[in-house]
Design a protein around this motif. Sequence first.
Motif, short mmCIF file in Angstrom:
data_model
loop_
_atom_site.label_atom_id
_atom_site.label_comp_id
_atom_site.label_asym_id
_atom_site.label_seq_id
_atom_site.Cartn_x
_atom_site.Cartn_y
_atom_site.Cartn_z
N SER A 125 -25.26 -21.82 47.76
CA SER A 125 -25.55 -22.22 49.15
C SER A 125 -25.85 -21.03 50.05
N TRP A 126 -25.08 -19.93 49.88
CA TRP A 126 -25.27 -18.79 50.77
C TRP A 126 -26.64 -18.15 50.55
N GLU A 127 -27.15 -18.18 49.32
CA GLU A 127 -28.47 -17.62 49.06
C GLU A 127 -29.57 -18.57 49.52
N MET A 128 -29.35 -19.88 49.35
CA MET A 128 -30.33 -20.85 49.80
C MET A 128 -30.45 -20.83 51.32
N CYS A 129 -29.32 -20.65 51.99
CA CYS A 129 -29.35 -20.53 53.45
C CYS A 129 -30.12 -19.30 53.89
N ARG A 130 -30.00 -18.24 53.12
CA ARG A 130 -30.74 -17.02 53.43
C ARG A 130 -32.24 -17.26 53.34
N VAL A 131 -32.64 -17.97 52.28
CA VAL A 131 -34.07 -18.28 52.09
C VAL A 131 -34.59 -19.17 53.22
N LEU A 132 -33.90 -20.30 53.42
CA LEU A 132 -34.35 -21.24 54.45
C LEU A 132 -34.31 -20.61 55.84
N GLY A 133 -33.27 -19.83 56.11
CA GLY A 133 -33.15 -19.18 57.41
C GLY A 133 -34.32 -18.24 57.67
N ASN A 134 -34.70 -17.45 56.65
CA ASN A 134 -35.82 -16.52 56.80
C ASN A 134 -37.12 -17.26 57.08
N ILE A 135 -37.37 -18.33 56.33
CA ILE A 135 -38.65 -19.03 56.46
C ILE A 135 -38.72 -19.82 57.77
N ILE A 136 -37.62 -20.44 58.17
CA ILE A 136 -37.61 -21.18 59.44
C ILE A 136 -37.75 -20.20 60.61
#
Length: 287
Positions: A182-193
């Motif tokens: 989850s913490w890595e997926m949040c990093r990905v989504l956060g960057n793209i958003i």
Amino acid sequence: MRKNININIEKTAIIIYIVNITQMLILLSFIIYSFIFRDRAGKFISENLELLFLILIAIILINSYIALRDINALKILNDRYFMQCKTLNQIEDLNNILRSQRHDFLNHLQVVYSLIEMNEYKETSNYIEKVYEDIKKINKVLKTSSPAINGLLQAKQLDCEDRGILVELKIETRLDKLKVPSWEMCRVLGNIIDNAIEATEENRNKYIKIEIFEESHEYKFLIKNNGKKIPENLINKIFEPGFTTKGEKGQGMGLAISKEIIEKYGGDITVSTNQTDTTFEIIIPFD
């Protein structure tokens, strides 16, 4: 989790100290031996100078390798710790919103009851509709099984609203089989958003659409914004480390890190752009 990270950092630091102290003791022992036993040491050194030199070089190289490896490990742990703290804050914000809604629910019921008693049916309908819209906003981001991702989406939605950006969320999966932590997926989504938010800054009617769904044996994430078209000569460079179109404001690492994380788990990330919108697509296979 925080305790585990602190333990790992302490272990890494201890290894660095031990290696450096060992190197210093070996060199110190060699100097003391040379000083006390000058005659024998001088003869020994002259006969084995090349061997001693190679041993010294080997110790330095090993020490440098371990130090660089552990410094990199510390950096990764620090990034992970920072992202987890950020995610925890987002979950806390979401939890506060849910508590607030629960607290307000009784007040809403009292208002509706009073309006009905006064035969203000039209006003009752309008009031319920407004309350329902607020509830729907929360429900849209509570569909995944990951509290961290739910918290991130809620935080980004509120940020977009503050910036005057219309956000459309379409979540059709719980992400039960998502193998990316989850913490890595949040990093990905956060960057793209965040990238999508910045892309719409100059627009009058700002719009971002986020879709999360599954097809066959893979998850798909689509993040669309109506910002300017990415020039053809730049679209193949945006995932390169250090590349940025923001001048001194950006470091050009967000999208590169996102790509690295997705590919680490066997996924893929691509971007398509035209005159009306730009879409980032993430595909992650099931376990």
